[in-house]
Design a protein around this motif. Structure first.
Motif, PDB file in Angstrom:
ATOM      1  N   TYR A 114     -23.453  68.408  17.200  1.00  0.00           N
ATOM      2  CA  TYR A 114     -23.057  68.647  15.813  1.00  0.00           C
ATOM      3  C   TYR A 114     -23.329  70.096  15.433  1.00  0.00           C
ATOM      4  O   TYR A 114     -24.270  70.719  15.941  1.00  0.00           O
ATOM      5  CB  TYR A 114     -23.825  67.727  14.850  1.00  0.00           C
ATOM      6  CG  TYR A 114     -23.369  66.285  14.895  1.00  0.00           C
ATOM      7  CD1 TYR A 114     -22.450  65.802  13.988  1.00  0.00           C
ATOM      8  CD2 TYR A 114     -23.868  65.427  15.860  1.00  0.00           C
ATOM      9  CE1 TYR A 114     -22.028  64.482  14.029  1.00  0.00           C
ATOM     10  CE2 TYR A 114     -23.453  64.102  15.922  1.00  0.00           C
ATOM     11  CZ  TYR A 114     -22.532  63.645  14.999  1.00  0.00           C
ATOM     12  OH  TYR A 114     -22.111  62.338  15.059  1.00  0.00           O
ATOM     13  N   LEU A 167     -23.024  69.635   5.348  1.00  0.00           N
ATOM     14  CA  LEU A 167     -22.044  68.826   6.062  1.00  0.00           C
ATOM     15  C   LEU A 167     -22.081  69.205   7.533  1.00  0.00           C
ATOM     16  O   LEU A 167     -21.956  70.385   7.890  1.00  0.00           O
ATOM     17  CB  LEU A 167     -20.644  69.062   5.496  1.00  0.00           C
ATOM     18  CG  LEU A 167     -19.507  68.280   6.157  1.00  0.00           C
ATOM     19  CD1 LEU A 167     -19.656  66.787   5.876  1.00  0.00           C
ATOM     20  CD2 LEU A 167     -18.154  68.779   5.663  1.00  0.00           C
ATOM     21  N   TYR A 168     -22.245  68.195   8.380  1.00  0.00           N
ATOM     22  CA  TYR A 168     -22.297  68.425   9.820  1.00  0.00           C
ATOM     23  C   TYR A 168     -21.046  67.840  10.471  1.00  0.00           C
ATOM     24  O   TYR A 168     -20.524  66.815  10.043  1.00  0.00           O
ATOM     25  CB  TYR A 168     -23.552  67.794  10.418  1.00  0.00           C
ATOM     26  CG  TYR A 168     -24.820  68.462   9.961  1.00  0.00           C
ATOM     27  CD1 TYR A 168     -25.408  69.478  10.698  1.00  0.00           C
ATOM     28  CD2 TYR A 168     -25.427  68.092   8.759  1.00  0.00           C
ATOM     29  CE1 TYR A 168     -26.571  70.104  10.272  1.00  0.00           C
ATOM     30  CE2 TYR A 168     -26.586  68.716   8.319  1.00  0.00           C
ATOM     31  CZ  TYR A 168     -27.150  69.720   9.080  1.00  0.00           C
ATOM     32  OH  TYR A 168     -28.289  70.342   8.645  1.00  0.00           O
ATOM     33  N   PHE A 169     -20.593  68.521  11.527  1.00  0.00           N
ATOM     34  CA  PHE A 169     -19.314  68.190  12.144  1.00  0.00           C
ATOM     35  C   PHE A 169     -19.468  68.136  13.660  1.00  0.00           C
ATOM     36  O   PHE A 169     -20.127  68.981  14.269  1.00  0.00           O
ATOM     37  CB  PHE A 169     -18.275  69.249  11.751  1.00  0.00           C
ATOM     38  CG  PHE A 169     -17.036  69.261  12.602  1.00  0.00           C
ATOM     39  CD1 PHE A 169     -16.211  68.158  12.644  1.00  0.00           C
ATOM     40  CD2 PHE A 169     -16.702  70.376  13.353  1.00  0.00           C
ATOM     41  CE1 PHE A 169     -15.071  68.158  13.423  1.00  0.00           C
ATOM     42  CE2 PHE A 169     -15.564  70.391  14.133  1.00  0.00           C
ATOM     43  CZ  PHE A 169     -14.750  69.278  14.176  1.00  0.00           C
ATOM     44  N   ARG A 201     -13.486  63.667  16.177  1.00  0.00           N
ATOM     45  CA  ARG A 201     -13.966  64.477  15.065  1.00  0.00           C
ATOM     46  C   ARG A 201     -14.759  63.601  14.089  1.00  0.00           C
ATOM     47  O   ARG A 201     -14.188  62.751  13.409  1.00  0.00           O
ATOM     48  CB  ARG A 201     -12.803  65.171  14.367  1.00  0.00           C
ATOM     49  CG  ARG A 201     -11.997  66.056  15.307  1.00  0.00           C
ATOM     50  CD  ARG A 201     -10.699  66.519  14.677  1.00  0.00           C
ATOM     51  NE  ARG A 201     -10.926  67.524  13.650  1.00  0.00           N
ATOM     52  CZ  ARG A 201     -11.013  68.825  13.891  1.00  0.00           C
ATOM     53  NH1 ARG A 201     -10.885  69.291  15.128  1.00  0.00           N
ATOM     54  NH2 ARG A 201     -11.201  69.687  12.904  1.00  0.00           N
ATOM     55  N   SER A 212     -12.175  61.715  11.316  1.00  0.00           N
ATOM     56  CA  SER A 212     -10.748  61.942  11.139  1.00  0.00           C
ATOM     57  C   SER A 212      -9.963  61.473  12.355  1.00  0.00           C
ATOM     58  O   SER A 212      -8.765  61.223  12.260  1.00  0.00           O
ATOM     59  CB  SER A 212     -10.469  63.425  10.863  1.00  0.00           C
ATOM     60  OG  SER A 212     -11.062  64.244  11.846  1.00  0.00           O
ATOM     61  N   GLY A 231     -10.410  69.110   8.435  1.00  0.00           N
ATOM     62  CA  GLY A 231     -11.768  69.571   8.214  1.00  0.00           C
ATOM     63  C   GLY A 231     -12.072  70.954   8.737  1.00  0.00           C
ATOM     64  O   GLY A 231     -13.216  71.409   8.657  1.00  0.00           O
ATOM     65  N   TRP A 233     -17.757  63.391  10.984  1.00  0.00           N
ATOM     66  CA  TRP A 233     -18.338  64.142   9.869  1.00  0.00           C
ATOM     67  C   TRP A 233     -19.532  63.385   9.306  1.00  0.00           C
ATOM     68  O   TRP A 233     -19.473  62.179   9.088  1.00  0.00           O
ATOM     69  CB  TRP A 233     -17.288  64.332   8.766  1.00  0.00           C
ATOM     70  CG  TRP A 233     -16.066  65.030   9.258  1.00  0.00           C
ATOM     71  CD1 TRP A 233     -14.954  64.461   9.814  1.00  0.00           C
ATOM     72  CD2 TRP A 233     -15.852  66.433   9.289  1.00  0.00           C
ATOM     73  NE1 TRP A 233     -14.059  65.428  10.168  1.00  0.00           N
ATOM     74  CE2 TRP A 233     -14.573  66.647   9.856  1.00  0.00           C
ATOM     75  CE3 TRP A 233     -16.599  67.538   8.869  1.00  0.00           C
ATOM     76  CZ2 TRP A 233     -14.041  67.915  10.028  1.00  0.00           C
ATOM     77  CZ3 TRP A 233     -16.071  68.800   9.035  1.00  0.00           C
ATOM     78  CH2 TRP A 233     -14.805  68.985   9.612  1.00  0.00           C
ATOM     79  N   THR A 270     -21.244  72.895   8.980  1.00  0.00           N
ATOM     80  CA  THR A 270     -20.018  73.475   8.448  1.00  0.00           C
ATOM     81  C   THR A 270     -20.357  74.513   7.395  1.00  0.00           C
ATOM     82  O   THR A 270     -21.039  74.212   6.413  1.00  0.00           O
ATOM     83  CB  THR A 270     -19.133  72.376   7.825  1.00  0.00           C
ATOM     84  OG1 THR A 270     -18.807  71.434   8.842  1.00  0.00           O
ATOM     85  CG2 THR A 270     -17.858  72.964   7.264  1.00  0.00           C
ATOM     86  N   TRP A 325     -12.418  73.687   4.017  1.00  0.00           N
ATOM     87  CA  TRP A 325     -12.595  72.831   2.848  1.00  0.00           C
ATOM     88  C   TRP A 325     -12.416  73.658   1.587  1.00  0.00           C
ATOM     89  O   TRP A 325     -12.915  74.782   1.496  1.00  0.00           O
ATOM     90  CB  TRP A 325     -13.987  72.187   2.836  1.00  0.00           C
ATOM     91  CG  TRP A 325     -14.200  71.205   3.950  1.00  0.00           C
ATOM     92  CD1 TRP A 325     -14.606  71.487   5.227  1.00  0.00           C
ATOM     93  CD2 TRP A 325     -14.006  69.795   3.898  1.00  0.00           C
ATOM     94  NE1 TRP A 325     -14.682  70.338   5.971  1.00  0.00           N
ATOM     95  CE2 TRP A 325     -14.313  69.278   5.184  1.00  0.00           C
ATOM     96  CE3 TRP A 325     -13.606  68.908   2.899  1.00  0.00           C
ATOM     97  CZ2 TRP A 325     -14.244  67.922   5.484  1.00  0.00           C
ATOM     98  CZ3 TRP A 325     -13.535  67.554   3.196  1.00  0.00           C
ATOM     99  CH2 TRP A 325     -13.844  67.069   4.470  1.00  0.00           C
TER     100      TRP A 325
END
Length: 340
Positions: free
Chosen positions: A86, A76-78, A66, A62, A125, A68, A89, A128
């Motif tokens: 990481y 989902l990893y952030f 950030r 994003s 993010g 993803w 999420t 969600w």
């Protein structure tokens, strides 16, 4: 030409997706939690991940910090520090495989699940929202042009949004064929492609889809558009071992099959403009064209690994990622490649 190994992937893990953030920074994700980052436009790549993660299938960002990453098991990893670390999420509760993850701007993002589910964020993010669809059918692709978006799925499923993803409308595709890819002719038309030579075209502002006949039973897997007029489609022939490319110069109204038939499965295609393009696929096959796909020239590679993903940043810096740790850097001026 001369091949120089810049990054040696000692694990030989396969790469599934590559994405360039800008002319310098890019990311690659792959099997067994493989994550790589470049700071110099793909000349050098550095491993980011020392832990064990599931297979990573798709990566996006994003903003420059950030990042993803969507995993095969539906997690989902952030990262909020440019990929240095990481975290998982917790706001997504699914065991469905993710097909695509995209951000249309720094705040609004979408995750397309393999089943009939879409996840949406409007706060970069941090949270969600699950948007279930009552189809029971698989979703295969998602594409956006500004506030207009398309979802294409099995059995002729098409959903469109005209308000940036807040609401989605089921539209009459007039087909029961599986739909595999979607895109936009810049600011003008929506296009969806699918099995048995299915091509559907609609004005960007309405929900009336028209079938464009190309008189083929080829499975159409991916569509790429360069501008408001020029587009190309990958087709996999019924044998499942060879590919063809279809070309339009009319904004999708008319299509013609190009002369070259490829004796491999093509996985991705990219054009810098209406003339210069590249196609990559199984068996280490890469072909380039300088005349819009009328003729293709093979680039000889010193490997046979499958190639899955092509990415450019604003048509300047390009890379290809594939099986067993293969990374190629594309010189757009001469369409030569360096093996990394």
């Amino acid at each position: 030409g001369e091949w120089i190994t810049v990054y040696e992937n000692k694990t030989k893990n396969s790469f599934n997706h590559i994405e360039m953030l800008n002319e310098k920074i890019g990311y690659i994700c792959g099997n067994y939690g493989t994550l790589l980052k470049t700071f110099d436009g793909g000349k050098n790549w550095f491993s980011l991940n020392g832990e064990t993660f599931p297979d990573f299938m798709n990566i996006t960002f994003s903003d420059r910090n950030r990042v993803w990453v969507a995993a095969l098991n539906g997690n989902l990893y952030f990262s909020k520090n440019g990929g240095i670390s990481y975290e998982l999420t917790n706001s997504i509760d699914t065991y469905n495989n993710f097909k695509r993850i995209i951000f249309t701007d720094p705040y609004n993002g979408f995750i397309l699940s393999g089943t009939n589910t879409l996840y949406y964020t409007n706060d970069s993010g941090n949270s969600w929202v699950k948007k279930p669809f009552d189809t029971g059918l698989a979703f295969n692709d998602i594409s956006f042009h500004r506030y207009v978006g398309i979802i294409a799925g099995d059995k002729g499923i098409i959903y469109s949004t005209y308000n940036g993803g807040t609401t989605w409308l089921l539209e009459n595709s007039k087909t029961d064929e599986n739909l595999n890819g979607c895109a936009f002719f810049e600011g003008n038309k929506k296009i969806v492609v699918g099995d048995n030579g299915t091509i559907l075209l609609s004005d960007i502002s309405n929900n009336l889809w028209n079938n464009v006949s190309i008189l083929t039973k080829t499975k159409l897997t991916k569509v790429f558009t360069a501008d408001e007029k020029n587009g190309w489609i990958i087709g996999i022939k019924p044998s499942g071992t060879s590919s063809v490319v279809f070309r339009s110069k009319s904004g999708g109204t008319y299509w013609s099959k190009t002369k070259t038939e490829f004796d491999f499965v093509a996985n991705d295609i990219y054009f810098l403009d209406e003339y210069n393009g590249i196609i990559a696929g199984n068996g280490g096959n890469i072909f380039v064209t300088e005349d819009g796909a009328n003729t293709w020239n093979k680039l000889e590679m010193p490997f046979k690994e499958n190639l899955y993903s092509i990415s450019f940043y604003e048509n300047q810096i390009g890379c290809i990622a594939g099986e067993n740790g293969i990374i190629l850097r594309i010189n757009k001026e001469s369409f030569t490649l360096s093996l990394i």
